[in-house]
Motif scaffolding. Sequence first.
Motif, PDB file in Angstrom:
ATOM      1  N   ARG A 143       0.850  -1.190   0.000  1.00 35.80           N
ATOM      2  CA  ARG A 143       0.000   0.000   0.000  1.00 35.80           C
ATOM      3  C   ARG A 143       0.884   1.239   0.000  1.00 35.80           C
ATOM      4  N   GLY A 144       0.646   2.141  -0.951  1.00 34.57           N
ATOM      5  CA  GLY A 144       1.443   3.356  -1.051  1.00 34.57           C
ATOM      6  C   GLY A 144       2.523   3.285  -2.123  1.00 34.57           C
ATOM      7  N   VAL A 145       2.726   2.105  -2.730  1.00 33.30           N
ATOM      8  CA  VAL A 145       3.724   1.956  -3.796  1.00 33.30           C
ATOM      9  C   VAL A 145       3.039   2.207  -5.134  1.00 33.30           C
ATOM     10  N   GLU A 146       3.564   3.137  -5.907  1.00 32.92           N
ATOM     11  CA  GLU A 146       2.992   3.471  -7.197  1.00 32.92           C
ATOM     12  C   GLU A 146       3.566   2.597  -8.316  1.00 32.92           C
ATOM     13  N   GLU A 147       4.887   2.371  -8.298  1.00 32.19           N
ATOM     14  CA  GLU A 147       5.539   1.610  -9.375  1.00 32.19           C
ATOM     15  C   GLU A 147       6.872   1.063  -8.870  1.00 32.19           C
ATOM     16  N   VAL A 148       7.253  -0.104  -9.417  1.00 32.47           N
ATOM     17  CA  VAL A 148       8.548  -0.706  -9.099  1.00 32.47           C
ATOM     18  C   VAL A 148       9.273  -0.967 -10.408  1.00 32.47           C
ATOM     19  N   ARG A 149      10.548  -0.545 -10.482  1.00 31.57           N
ATOM     20  CA  ARG A 149      11.312  -0.723 -11.708  1.00 31.57           C
ATOM     21  C   ARG A 149      12.651  -1.398 -11.414  1.00 31.57           C
ATOM     22  N   PHE A 150      13.072  -2.274 -12.331  1.00 30.37           N
ATOM     23  CA  PHE A 150      14.450  -2.775 -12.332  1.00 30.37           C
ATOM     24  C   PHE A 150      14.762  -3.308 -13.723  1.00 30.37           C
ATOM     25  N   ASN A 151      16.024  -3.312 -14.074  1.00 29.25           N
ATOM     26  CA  ASN A 151      16.446  -3.690 -15.419  1.00 29.25           C
ATOM     27  C   ASN A 151      16.484  -5.214 -15.538  1.00 29.25           C
ATOM     28  N   GLN A 152      15.351  -5.803 -15.773  1.00 26.35           N
ATOM     29  CA  GLN A 152      15.237  -7.255 -15.825  1.00 26.35           C
ATOM     30  C   GLN A 152      15.986  -7.839 -17.024  1.00 26.35           C
ATOM     31  N   GLN A 153      15.930  -7.172 -18.162  1.00 24.80           N
ATOM     32  CA  GLN A 153      16.578  -7.699 -19.363  1.00 24.80           C
ATOM     33  C   GLN A 153      18.090  -7.815 -19.188  1.00 24.80           C
ATOM     34  N   LEU A 154      18.700  -6.775 -18.596  1.00 27.58           N
ATOM     35  CA  LEU A 154      20.139  -6.816 -18.372  1.00 27.58           C
ATOM     36  C   LEU A 154      20.505  -7.935 -17.402  1.00 27.58           C
ATOM     37  N   LEU A 155      19.717  -8.087 -16.343  1.00 30.31           N
ATOM     38  CA  LEU A 155      19.990  -9.124 -15.354  1.00 30.31           C
ATOM     39  C   LEU A 155      19.840 -10.515 -15.962  1.00 30.31           C
ATOM     40  N   GLU A 156      18.809 -10.700 -16.778  1.00 25.22           N
ATOM     41  CA  GLU A 156      18.615 -11.998 -17.442  1.00 25.22           C
ATOM     42  C   GLU A 156      19.774 -12.305 -18.383  1.00 25.22           C
ATOM     43  N   MET A 157      20.262 -11.289 -19.087  1.00 24.27           N
ATOM     44  CA  MET A 157      21.386 -11.496 -19.987  1.00 24.27           C
ATOM     45  C   MET A 157      22.638 -11.899 -19.221  1.00 24.27           C
ATOM     46  N   LEU A 158      22.918 -11.207 -18.093  1.00 22.77           N
ATOM     47  CA  LEU A 158      24.080 -11.537 -17.276  1.00 22.77           C
ATOM     48  C   LEU A 158      24.014 -12.966 -16.761  1.00 22.77           C
ATOM     49  N   GLN A 159      22.852 -13.351 -16.245  1.00 24.11           N
ATOM     50  CA  GLN A 159      22.704 -14.696 -15.705  1.00 24.11           C
ATOM     51  C   GLN A 159      22.845 -15.744 -16.801  1.00 24.11           C
ATOM     52  N   SER A 160      22.257 -15.487 -17.954  1.00 22.45           N
ATOM     53  CA  SER A 160      22.328 -16.430 -19.075  1.00 22.45           C
ATOM     54  C   SER A 160      23.761 -16.594 -19.560  1.00 22.45           C
TER      55      SER A 160
END
Length: 295
Positions: A143-160
């Motif tokens: 409650r009170g959170v409008e939006e959450v952001r993180f660079n998922q594509q970059l993280l997926e690329m690093l892990q892959s």
Amino acid sequence: MSLGYVIKEGVAGFKRARLASFTSIFSLFIAVLLLGVLARVSFNVYQVANALKQSIDVEVFLVDLDERTTREIRGKLEEEKLVQSLSYISKDSAAAIFREEFGAGGESLADLKFLPASFRLKINSEASVSQIDSLVTRLEDYRGVEEVRFNQQLLEMLQSRFETVAMAGGGIGLLILLAAVILVFNTIRLTIYAKRGLIKAMKLVGATNGFIRRPFVVEGIIQGFVAGLAAILVMYLFFLFLLPEYIPQFGVLEWPFGRWYYLCGAMLFLSIFMGYLGSLWAARRFIKKTSVSDE
């Protein structure tokens, strides 16, 4: 059996099959050196990947909240196991950052304070993409959170990419190990073949397979020891002096566990074990065959 006799006969094996012994030692040397380099590079790739992962922040943007609700959200975020640390960016701080980044052209917009307050989260570097994605889903329900952001594509690329490097390195390492053990196996086999007359005579006077086998096993261990020392020397000189001379960035990269001797000690142990394994395999197989044929 005298230990001196076992060592003497093990060393004598080099003279009976010098070319084969040299080939075996050289092959073990190359195998252990390549594995050492692979381990060092893989460790440094892992370090770089972790450093990049730590630079990927999760930003939690808030609606306009009072101070008490903001503290409650902060407390919940601090309880999340994946959150390593967090910092709060107020609307005033966000406006100041915007003004700094966009200069004079952003002054009028910054004064409007249109940017929301937010929390910037540092995530545990060991966290997987799926774990972070699950965390983001939970945070969006706060409650009170409008939006959450993180660079998922970059993280997926690093892990892959890291998983690909790890799998390729593991496969290459296993092939190198197998090839080196087979070469030691062939060297000891040739030595046993050269001594087949003596083995037959020893069988006739009641010598056991274990008695005959030990000098050959010692020969394999000595081969592994010599190859391991040579690989350590080249590895140490290469990473400590030669490579930093041409690529200075390598001079600041750490050795596994922070010290060179951990990896080098593991290389020596592995080389000796490979020599022992290959020689024991050959001695058990061919000495037994010799005894059967003699009966």
